[in-house]
Structures are given as structure tokens and as C-alpha cells.
Design an enzyme around this catalytic site. Sequence first.
Site, PDB file in Angstrom:
ATOM      1  N   SER A 195       0.887  -1.103  -0.083  1.00 34.57           N
ATOM      2  CA  SER A 195      -0.078  -0.111  -0.242  1.00 34.57           C
ATOM      3  C   SER A 195       0.901   1.278  -0.009  1.00 34.57           C
ATOM      4  O   SER A 195       0.547   2.304  -0.678  1.00 34.57           O
ATOM      5  CB  SER A 195      -0.953   0.018   1.323  1.00 34.57           C
ATOM      6  OG  SER A 195      -0.233   0.127   2.397  1.00 34.57           O
ATOM      7  N   HIS A 200       8.660   2.520   9.307  1.00 37.26           N
ATOM      8  CA  HIS A 200       8.608   1.539  10.256  1.00 37.26           C
ATOM      9  C   HIS A 200       7.123   2.030  11.086  1.00 37.26           C
ATOM     10  O   HIS A 200       7.039   3.258  11.384  1.00 37.26           O
ATOM     11  CB  HIS A 200       9.676   1.503  11.503  1.00 37.26           C
ATOM     12  CG  HIS A 200       9.485   0.570  12.456  1.00 37.26           C
ATOM     13  ND1 HIS A 200       9.646  -0.776  12.175  1.00 37.26           N
ATOM     14  CD2 HIS A 200       9.108   0.516  13.687  1.00 37.26           C
ATOM     15  CE1 HIS A 200       9.400  -1.493  13.304  1.00 37.26           C
ATOM     16  NE2 HIS A 200       9.054  -0.837  14.379  1.00 37.26           N
ATOM     17  N   ASP A 245      15.865  -1.337  11.821  1.00 33.77           N
ATOM     18  CA  ASP A 245      15.325  -0.167  12.404  1.00 33.77           C
ATOM     19  C   ASP A 245      16.163   0.616  13.395  1.00 33.77           C
ATOM     20  O   ASP A 245      15.925   1.237  14.365  1.00 33.77           O
ATOM     21  CB  ASP A 245      14.205  -0.712  13.311  1.00 33.77           C
ATOM     22  CG  ASP A 245      13.108  -1.629  12.658  1.00 33.77           C
ATOM     23  OD1 ASP A 245      13.025  -1.204  11.176  1.00 33.77           O
ATOM     24  OD2 ASP A 245      12.679  -2.530  13.128  1.00 33.77           O
TER      25      ASP A 245
END
Length: 190
Positions: A14, A105, A146
Site C-alpha cells: 500500500s 516503520h 530499524d
Amino acid sequence: MKKRIAIFASGSGSNAQKIMENFKYHDQVEVALVLSNNPDAYVLQRADNFEVPTHIFDRHAFYETDEIVNLLDKLKIDLIVLAGFLWLVPQNLLRHYPNKIINIHPALLPAYGGKGMYGDRVHKAILEAGDEESGITIHFVNENFDEGEIIYQGRFRIEPGDSLDIIKFKGQQLEHLHYPKIIENLLKKM
């Protein structure tokens, strides 16, 4: 000459779609390629809908060869965008594209980051912890999950009674709004 983006994604895509929509008629930026480690990823269909070329690769090609680096070089890629891509980026790619690989994230890093923390797993952990806010983090990619330098964070309140789906929806709204803008701003500086 247009700046060129390559998007890496493993799933639905998406965010990749929002990025492709944003740059479809842009006069200075184009999405040149969508790459996936998952041949069944819906992101490949989304890319096809936008007439963006795709490339599927496996673990061997990604981690043990320069196939991906060479492909990106050939296409003169300026920025690599991870959009729901679940593999750790290998050293050869990091060295070849220093500060030119970014990720999004679904939490406010450094909280809820690291190996195995993606998608609904992140939202469940936030819900179970009873946090009153969450958000998104856009960051540069380094050799650890991350942990790269943070570029942007967006926040939202978690209201009493918010379900997993509501938290996920609030986060995706922020992702879809901000990721294309941050990409565009980064490319202007290159």
C-alpha cells in the site's frame, strides 16, 4: 534528468502504491523499479497497474551476489525506498548506496523496532503495552534492523478502546501522507 526511485517490498504494497501514485506524473521524479523477494506479493500487481517494471529475487541473489547492485546501477537509481520489505539489507548494497536507502516503520523508534517487529506484530505490542500514542518513523537504513538515523516521526493518539485495526489504520494514514513527501524532499537535496 528525472531522479529515479527503486522500491523494495515483500507484501501488499500500500505504501508502494501511494509512492507510485505520487510520482506518476511528476516532472522530476519517477519510480523506475519495484523489487520483491516474494513472487506472490500483491505489490507486483500494483506495480503492473502503474506500468512500473518489477524484479523478483531470491536470498542467494540478494546476499551472495552483486545482481541487485548491478541492476540498480544499470537503471541509475538515486534512492532506494523500503516499503514493507522484511529482509536485512546486505553490506554490498549499503556500501554502494550510502545514505540513499530509507525505510518506514509503523512505530516511534527506537521503541518496537528490531528483528521480527513489523506490521501487525508492532501494533499488537503497542496495544498490549497500553501506550497512549504511537506513530511512524522514516529512517535511513544501516546494517541493523530499524537502527538507522531518523529522518521523520509522525505521531497519533491511541484512544481508550482503539482496536488493533484502528491503530493500524491511524498509522497507515500517516505513512501514506508523509512517506511520498519525505522521499521528494530527500531527492531535492541529492
